[in-house]
Design a protein around this motif. Structure first.
Motif, mmCIF file in Angstrom:
data_model
loop_
_atom_site.group_PDB
_atom_site.id
_atom_site.type_symbol
_atom_site.label_atom_id
_atom_site.label_comp_id
_atom_site.label_asym_id
_atom_site.label_seq_id
_atom_site.Cartn_x
_atom_site.Cartn_y
_atom_site.Cartn_z
ATOM 1 N N GLU A 28 0.855 -1.182 0.000
ATOM 2 C CA GLU A 28 0.000 0.000 0.000
ATOM 3 C C GLU A 28 0.887 1.226 0.000
ATOM 4 O O GLU A 28 1.995 1.191 0.528
ATOM 5 C CB GLU A 28 -0.891 0.018 1.238
ATOM 6 C CG GLU A 28 -1.885 -1.118 1.275
ATOM 7 C CD GLU A 28 -2.788 -1.057 2.502
ATOM 8 O OE1 GLU A 28 -2.534 -0.234 3.398
ATOM 9 O OE2 GLU A 28 -3.742 -1.828 2.543
ATOM 10 N N ASP A 38 -9.734 12.947 -9.002
ATOM 11 C CA ASP A 38 -9.517 11.513 -9.235
ATOM 12 C C ASP A 38 -9.007 11.227 -10.643
ATOM 13 O O ASP A 38 -8.117 10.396 -10.834
ATOM 14 C CB ASP A 38 -10.814 10.720 -8.992
ATOM 15 C CG ASP A 38 -11.222 10.677 -7.535
ATOM 16 O OD1 ASP A 38 -10.465 11.200 -6.677
ATOM 17 O OD2 ASP A 38 -12.291 10.120 -7.246
ATOM 18 N N LYS A 74 -7.849 2.243 -6.373
ATOM 19 C CA LYS A 74 -9.083 2.365 -5.606
ATOM 20 C C LYS A 74 -8.984 3.633 -4.761
ATOM 21 O O LYS A 74 -7.968 3.866 -4.120
ATOM 22 C CB LYS A 74 -9.280 1.166 -4.672
ATOM 23 C CG LYS A 74 -9.507 -0.135 -5.375
ATOM 24 C CD LYS A 74 -9.700 -1.241 -4.359
ATOM 25 C CE LYS A 74 -9.832 -2.579 -5.037
ATOM 26 N NZ LYS A 74 -9.980 -3.666 -4.058
ATOM 27 N N PHE A 75 -10.034 4.431 -4.759
ATOM 28 C CA PHE A 75 -10.066 5.642 -3.959
ATOM 29 C C PHE A 75 -10.887 5.371 -2.702
ATOM 30 O O PHE A 75 -11.976 4.807 -2.775
ATOM 31 C CB PHE A 75 -10.690 6.800 -4.745
ATOM 32 C CG PHE A 75 -9.848 7.225 -5.912
ATOM 33 C CD1 PHE A 75 -8.760 8.056 -5.723
ATOM 34 C CD2 PHE A 75 -10.133 6.784 -7.188
ATOM 35 C CE1 PHE A 75 -7.973 8.455 -6.783
ATOM 36 C CE2 PHE A 75 -9.353 7.183 -8.261
ATOM 37 C CZ PHE A 75 -8.277 8.022 -8.055
ATOM 38 N N GLU A 76 -10.342 5.773 -1.558
ATOM 39 C CA GLU A 76 -11.028 5.601 -0.287
ATOM 40 C C GLU A 76 -11.043 6.934 0.449
ATOM 41 O O GLU A 76 -10.010 7.590 0.548
ATOM 42 C CB GLU A 76 -10.322 4.569 0.601
ATOM 43 C CG GLU A 76 -10.350 3.178 0.035
ATOM 44 C CD GLU A 76 -9.660 2.191 0.964
ATOM 45 O OE1 GLU A 76 -9.359 2.555 2.119
ATOM 46 O OE2 GLU A 76 -9.397 1.074 0.524
ATOM 47 N N ALA A 77 -12.194 7.318 0.953
ATOM 48 C CA ALA A 77 -12.280 8.524 1.769
ATOM 49 C C ALA A 77 -11.992 8.158 3.212
ATOM 50 O O ALA A 77 -12.478 7.143 3.720
ATOM 51 C CB ALA A 77 -13.682 9.118 1.659
ATOM 52 N N LYS A 78 -11.146 8.920 3.826
ATOM 53 C CA LYS A 78 -10.810 8.661 5.234
ATOM 54 C C LYS A 78 -11.240 9.808 6.093
ATOM 55 O O LYS A 78 -11.257 10.917 5.728
ATOM 56 C CB LYS A 78 -9.305 8.431 5.388
ATOM 57 C CG LYS A 78 -8.836 7.253 4.576
ATOM 58 C CD LYS A 78 -8.394 6.188 5.483
ATOM 59 C CE LYS A 78 -8.012 4.961 4.643
ATOM 60 N NZ LYS A 78 -7.504 3.916 5.311
#
Length: 78
Positions: A28, A38, A74-78
């Motif tokens: 990662e 994006d 892959k896009f991830e919102a944190k």
């Protein structure tokens, strides 16, 4: 990594896990993308190639694969 006259910093880590009949390698990374959407991020990463290779334990057969990082992101919102 440099784009639009800015230097983008990134760092990462990985883990290796050995199971009964397989090894799982996970990598990662974090890419600082302030000001990019994006689509722009995918365009930057599509120029980068990720290369993988492996050896099949029983047959000792070697194989490898290469793919564009931007296609598999892959896009991830944190």
């Amino acid at each position: 990594m440099k784009d639009d006259q800015q230097i983008r910093y990134w760092f990462g880590s990985g883990a290796d896990e050995e199971q009964e009949n397989k090894n799982i390698y996970t990598r990662e990374f974090v890419l600082y993308t302030k000001g990019l959407n994006d689509k722009q991020i995918k365009e930057i990463l599509s120029a980068a190639k990720v290369k993988t290779s492996w050896v099949v334990k029983d047959t000792k057969a070697k194989d490898q694969s290469e793919f564009a990082a931007g296609k598999n992101i892959k896009f991830e919102a944190k």
